[in-house]
Design a protein around this motif. Structure first.
Motif, PDB file in Angstrom:
ATOM      1  N   LEU A  87      -6.674   1.581 -10.164  1.00  0.00           N
ATOM      2  CA  LEU A  87      -6.002   0.994  -9.003  1.00  0.00           C
ATOM      3  C   LEU A  87      -6.919   1.090  -7.789  1.00  0.00           C
ATOM      4  CD1 LEU A  87      -2.381   2.399  -9.452  1.00  0.00           C
ATOM      5  CD2 LEU A  87      -3.176   0.065  -9.874  1.00  0.00           C
ATOM      6  N   PRO A  88      -7.002   0.025  -6.991  1.00  0.00           N
ATOM      7  CA  PRO A  88      -7.944   0.015  -5.856  1.00  0.00           C
ATOM      8  C   PRO A  88      -7.468   0.870  -4.692  1.00  0.00           C
ATOM      9  CG  PRO A  88      -6.663  -2.013  -5.897  1.00  0.00           C
ATOM     10  CD  PRO A  88      -6.294  -1.254  -7.148  1.00  0.00           C
ATOM     11  N   LEU A  89      -8.445   1.280  -3.875  1.00  0.00           N
ATOM     12  CA  LEU A  89      -8.189   2.116  -2.704  1.00  0.00           C
ATOM     13  C   LEU A  89      -8.303   1.297  -1.424  1.00  0.00           C
ATOM     14  CD1 LEU A  89     -10.419   5.148  -3.708  1.00  0.00           C
ATOM     15  CD2 LEU A  89      -7.918   5.132  -3.712  1.00  0.00           C
ATOM     16  N   ILE A  90      -7.575   1.731  -0.408  1.00  0.00           N
ATOM     17  CA  ILE A  90      -7.693   1.158   0.927  1.00  0.00           C
ATOM     18  C   ILE A  90      -7.660   2.319   1.916  1.00  0.00           C
ATOM     19  CG2 ILE A  90      -5.196   0.840   1.242  1.00  0.00           C
ATOM     20  CD1 ILE A  90      -5.849  -1.766   2.706  1.00  0.00           C
ATOM     21  N   SER A 102      -6.747   6.824  -8.721  1.00  0.00           N
ATOM     22  CA  SER A 102      -7.554   5.602  -8.734  1.00  0.00           C
ATOM     23  C   SER A 102      -8.578   5.626  -9.864  1.00  0.00           C
ATOM     24  CB  SER A 102      -8.258   5.441  -7.386  1.00  0.00           C
ATOM     25  OG  SER A 102      -9.093   4.301  -7.381  1.00  0.00           O
ATOM     26  N   THR A 133       0.855  -1.192   0.000  1.00  0.00           N
ATOM     27  CA  THR A 133       0.000   0.000   0.000  1.00  0.00           C
ATOM     28  C   THR A 133       0.888   1.238   0.000  1.00  0.00           C
ATOM     29  OG1 THR A 133      -0.231   0.358   2.392  1.00  0.00           O
ATOM     30  CG2 THR A 133      -1.656  -1.306   1.402  1.00  0.00           C
ATOM     31  N   ASP A 165      -4.074  -6.716  -8.113  1.00  0.00           N
ATOM     32  CA  ASP A 165      -4.673  -6.927  -6.781  1.00  0.00           C
ATOM     33  C   ASP A 165      -3.630  -7.016  -5.667  1.00  0.00           C
ATOM     34  OD1 ASP A 165      -7.251  -6.968  -7.880  1.00  0.00           O
ATOM     35  OD2 ASP A 165      -7.111  -9.116  -8.282  1.00  0.00           O
ATOM     36  N   GLU A 180      -3.461   4.153  -0.636  1.00  0.00           N
ATOM     37  CA  GLU A 180      -3.903   4.261   0.753  1.00  0.00           C
ATOM     38  C   GLU A 180      -4.416   5.665   1.070  1.00  0.00           C
ATOM     39  OE1 GLU A 180      -2.033   3.289   5.184  1.00  0.00           O
ATOM     40  OE2 GLU A 180      -1.063   2.503   3.369  1.00  0.00           O
ATOM     41  N   TYR A 197      -2.256  -1.240  -3.475  1.00  0.00           N
ATOM     42  CA  TYR A 197      -3.409  -0.416  -3.141  1.00  0.00           C
ATOM     43  C   TYR A 197      -2.972   1.012  -2.825  1.00  0.00           C
ATOM     44  CZ  TYR A 197      -6.089  -4.726  -2.732  1.00  0.00           C
ATOM     45  OH  TYR A 197      -6.709  -5.920  -3.000  1.00  0.00           O
TER      46      TYR A 197
END
Length: 203
Positions: A193-196, A188, A129, A163, A168, A166
């Motif tokens: 790209l995924p977020l956390i 994103s 992350t 995957d 952040e 992430y």
């Protein structure tokens, strides 16, 4: 579930003792937690065993220091950025242990530093992350260099794979985090790209 958390083993920084932390997790019905101490894995065995005894899933990690170029560089100001690494499996644990050890053996200059070349070689089994305001992407966003931040995000995504990287988000009331979060959300949207979301807990 915390995925960015520092214990007393984040020396001169974290204040959470492992026993007290696990008691807090049990009290609040939190069934999984990561430990991501700064630059070291001193507390992971204690954390793992205490979590297992309490019925909590332990996630082993580290917030590593990444040199901007080579870990062998000895720049006058000892530059580095933060990056959170979490172990997905036993291979990830072995790779993280190796990275952290080599950070001390090869890359130590004020901090135990790794570099992107090492991350490319030993990324298997690790989830990354983008970390706090000291991460390379937030740093570029604070410098108002959006293109460089986006390129850096894509580079890290390429290193860790689908995957496994992430972006952040954090909000601790720090003014800079608001503008950084806007930039991260834009990255994103434009890259997929995924977020956390994390709390970067230190106590």
């Amino acid at each position: 579930m915390h995925l960015h958390l520092h214990t007393e083993y984040s020396l001169l920084d974290g204040a959470a003792k492992v026993d007290d932390l696990i008691s807090h997790l049990v009290k609040n019905n939190i069934n999984a937690c990561a430990v991501t101490d700064h630059g070291n894995m001193y507390g992971v065995i204690e954390f793992y065993k205490t979590c297992k005894k309490a019925g909590i899933k332990p996630i082993i990690g580290c917030e590593v220091y990444v040199a901007p170029n080579s870990r062998f560089d000895r720049e006058k100001n000892g530059k580095y950025n933060h990056l959170v690494l979490l172990c997905e499996n036993e291979t990830g644990y072995k790779n993280l242990s190796y990275l952290v050890s080599k950070g001390f053996l090869d890359g130590f200059y004020r901090k135990p530093r790794v570099d992107l070349a090492m991350l490319r070689k030993y990324h298997e089994g690790l989830i990354a992350t983008s970390a706090c305001l000291a991460g390379s992407i937030p740093q570029r966003l604070m410098e108002e260099d959006y293109d460089a931040a986006k390129a850096n995000a894509l580079e890290l995504a390429d290193i860790f794979g689908e995957d496994h990287f992430y972006l952040e988000l954090q909000d601790h009331g720090i003014p800079e985090q608001r503008s950084v979060n806007q930039g991260i959300c834009r990255i994103s949207r434009e890259t997929g790209l995924p977020l956390i979301v994390s709390n970067d807990a230190h106590y």
